[in-house]
Design a protein around this motif. Structure first.
Motif, PDB file in Angstrom:
ATOM      1  N   SER A  67       7.331  -2.964   4.155  1.00 36.36           N
ATOM      2  CA  SER A  67       6.436  -1.804   4.155  1.00 36.36           C
ATOM      3  C   SER A  67       6.113  -1.297   2.762  1.00 36.36           C
ATOM      4  CB  SER A  67       7.046  -0.671   4.985  1.00 36.36           C
ATOM      5  OG  SER A  67       8.344  -0.356   4.518  1.00 36.36           O
ATOM      6  N   ASP A  68       6.909  -1.718   1.754  1.00 37.66           N
ATOM      7  CA  ASP A  68       6.608  -1.300   0.378  1.00 37.66           C
ATOM      8  C   ASP A  68       5.263  -1.841  -0.091  1.00 37.66           C
ATOM      9  OD1 ASP A  68       8.975   0.070   0.216  1.00 37.66           O
ATOM     10  OD2 ASP A  68      10.080  -1.514  -0.825  1.00 37.66           O
ATOM     11  N   TRP A  69       4.790  -2.907   0.553  1.00 39.63           N
ATOM     12  CA  TRP A  69       3.463  -3.470   0.225  1.00 39.63           C
ATOM     13  C   TRP A  69       2.399  -2.383   0.377  1.00 39.63           C
ATOM     14  CZ3 TRP A  69       1.834  -8.306  -1.431  1.00 39.63           C
ATOM     15  CH2 TRP A  69       0.456  -8.558  -1.347  1.00 39.63           C
ATOM     16  N   TYR A  70       2.489  -1.658   1.453  1.00 39.16           N
ATOM     17  CA  TYR A  70       1.518  -0.590   1.702  1.00 39.16           C
ATOM     18  C   TYR A  70       1.870   0.674   0.915  1.00 39.16           C
ATOM     19  CZ  TYR A  70      -0.118  -3.564   5.480  1.00 39.16           C
ATOM     20  OH  TYR A  70      -0.635  -4.616   6.190  1.00 39.16           O
ATOM     21  N   LEU A  71       3.156   0.905   0.723  1.00 40.20           N
ATOM     22  CA  LEU A  71       3.589   2.065  -0.061  1.00 40.20           C
ATOM     23  C   LEU A  71       3.039   2.008  -1.479  1.00 40.20           C
ATOM     24  CD1 LEU A  71       5.415   4.624  -0.030  1.00 40.20           C
ATOM     25  CD2 LEU A  71       7.275   3.164  -0.875  1.00 40.20           C
ATOM     26  N   HIS A  72       2.936   0.790  -2.030  1.00 40.22           N
ATOM     27  CA  HIS A  72       2.421   0.594  -3.391  1.00 40.22           C
ATOM     28  C   HIS A  72       0.925   0.294  -3.416  1.00 40.22           C
ATOM     29  CE1 HIS A  72       6.794  -0.739  -4.490  1.00 40.22           C
ATOM     30  NE2 HIS A  72       6.682   0.571  -4.374  1.00 40.22           N
ATOM     31  N   ASN A  73       0.280   0.361  -2.253  1.00 45.47           N
ATOM     32  CA  ASN A  73      -1.180   0.183  -2.149  1.00 45.47           C
ATOM     33  C   ASN A  73      -1.659  -1.204  -2.610  1.00 45.47           C
ATOM     34  OD1 ASN A  73      -1.640   2.915  -1.241  1.00 45.47           O
ATOM     35  ND2 ASN A  73      -1.309   3.571  -3.366  1.00 45.47           N
ATOM     36  N   HIS A  74      -0.845  -2.219  -2.383  1.00 43.35           N
ATOM     37  CA  HIS A  74      -1.247  -3.567  -2.785  1.00 43.35           C
ATOM     38  C   HIS A  74      -2.416  -4.087  -1.942  1.00 43.35           C
ATOM     39  CE1 HIS A  74       1.984  -3.523  -5.499  1.00 43.35           C
ATOM     40  NE2 HIS A  74       2.935  -4.097  -4.770  1.00 43.35           N
ATOM     41  N   GLU A  75      -2.562  -3.543  -0.739  1.00 38.79           N
ATOM     42  CA  GLU A  75      -3.629  -4.044   0.140  1.00 38.79           C
ATOM     43  C   GLU A  75      -5.018  -3.747  -0.415  1.00 38.79           C
ATOM     44  OE1 GLU A  75      -3.057   0.208   1.459  1.00 38.79           O
ATOM     45  OE2 GLU A  75      -1.858  -1.444   0.651  1.00 38.79           O
TER      46      GLU A  75
END
Length: 422
Positions: A67-75
């Motif tokens: 979920s850190d992928w979305y937490l860091h706005n990588h998307e």
């Protein structure tokens, strides 16, 4: 679980490589873990992996949780469009690319041995000073010596980078640069910045022109740091004040604003009056100082170069108009050692790089001849079984403490990596 541990695991492949599979159930083979550049963007660049029957080349991103992928706005960041694998400790949700395809995930916690976790937890356990304090003496001597060498040159390169900043301010004049660096170090921590501003404010050609008369240099130095603006009946003071008034008009030296020089809590031998007189006598008695320093190699040669004393007036004074017991104010070997460590060696290293020479062995040999520095950091390392025998080793240990231990970079440290491997 910290990400630096996950970076370590991935970079050095410290997990079960034979039975890897993604969270989607596909077999995973790592051909290359990629380059760990520690810059903005994905953690590892140009990795090569095989998922199922498909070979992939691209970048790898590492997080504690999926979920850190979305937490860091990588998307929403195009720098992450070419990520081919998401390596996590805990897989808590699926992650999708902008084109809505699912990103392959490796959940490392399923493939790391209990022994590796134990090593990490032992390394990062509570400390009184540094994390590896109870284990550091277990590291093989050969490994430790190699790491000390790298630490030493890391510290030297850092000092050299600071030198280049001053180099531009001296209009790329190596003699002027040496003068500025020596002035700063003659001032030590208390007066170093004031002495440096003084040195930068006097064009070095003026120093060359006035070096025939040591009192002229003293007048320039004392005047520039504000020591000649007070009223004083002392004959020597009046002489220097008169010279300063003449020289500042002769050389059109505008008044500069510097922090007042400090006497408080300094040993009398380190008073700015004494150190500036010694600096003046050095440049009065040793013309072409830069050339002499570049040509010299042994400790004995450097002791000879810096064999200078303050002017005779200061033999029975530490401040103007305050007489003291007579004592020659000569540069001690211990002070010369500091000049060599903090000025001469970094300057020689920077100049060698400038002209394309390699003097690494010469520098190591010189620092190995200088006694070990004495400070609280070196004392603490000794308490934990790491004894420094010379200045080469103390400089390496200072780099270790300041740049690795203090910043918790245990998994980038040669000692930490060795303890993890074992």
């Amino acid at each position: 679980m910290k990400e630096d541990f996950l970076h370590f695991l991935w970079q050095f492949k410290k997990f079960d490589l034979a039975q890897l599979y993604t969270t989607q159930g596909e077999k995973l083979t790592i051909i290359s873990s990629g380059l760990y550049l520690q810059k903005a963007g994905p953690d590892f660049f140009n990795a090569q992996i095989v998922i199922g029957a498909q070979k992939w080349a691209g970048n790898v991103e590492i997080h504690r949780k999926s979920s850190d992928w979305y937490l860091h706005n990588h998307e929403t960041d195009p720098n992450y469009d070419n990520v081919i694998l998401h390596v996590v400790w805990e897989h808590d949700m699926e992650v999708f690319r902008k084109d809505n395809t699912e990103l392959a995930v490796l959940e490392l916690s399923k493939f790391v041995s209990g022994k590796m976790l134990e090593n990490y937890q032992t390394l990062m356990m509570d400390k009184t000073w540094i994390y590896c304090e109870k284990q550091i003496t277990l590291v093989d001597g050969f490994v430790l010596d190699n790491w000390k060498e790298r630490l030493f040159f890391e510290r030297l390169e850092k000092k050299s980078r600071l030198i280049w900043n001053t180099f531009s301010e001296t209009l790329n004049d190596w003699e002027a640069l040496l003068f500025c660096l020596l002035a700063k170090n003659f001032g030590l921590n208390s007066n170093g910045e004031t002495f440096l501003k003084m040195a930068l404010s006097i064009p070095f050609q003026k120093i060359r022109k006035e070096s025939f008369e040591v009192k002229n240099l003293e007048a320039l130095f004392y005047g520039r740091v504000g020591l000649l603006y007070n009223e004083n009946e002392d004959v020597y003071f009046q002489d220097l004040k008169g010279r300063w008034d003449y020289l500042r008009n002769k050389h059109i030296l505008k008044r500069i604003y510097v922090d007042p020089v400090q006497f408080f809590r300094l040993r009398p031998s380190n008073f700015p009056t004494i150190r500036l007189s010694q600096l003046a006598n050095l440049y009065h008695s040793k013309p072409n100082l830069f050339s002499k320093i570049i040509e010299s190699k042994s400790l004995a040669e450097f002791y000879k170069i810096f064999d200078v004393s303050a002017s005779d007036y200061w033999s029975d004074h530490y401040q103007f108009d305050k007489q003291s017991r007579r004592k020659e104010k000569k540069l001690t070997n211990a002070f010369i050692d500091l000049l060599l460590i903090n000025t001469v060696v970094p300057l020689k290293f920077a100049y060698a790089a400038y002209v394309g020479d390699d003097i690494s062995e010469e520098i190591v040999q010189l620092l190995s001849e200088i006694p070990a520095e004495k400070n609280i950091i070196i004392d603490k390392f000794r308490d934990f079984g790491i004894v420094a025998n010379n200045a080469y080793e103390t400089q390496a240990l200072l780099q270790l403490k300041n740049e690795y231990c203090n910043k918790k970079r245990c998994l980038e440290c040669g000692i930490g990596l060795e303890l993890m491997k074992n």
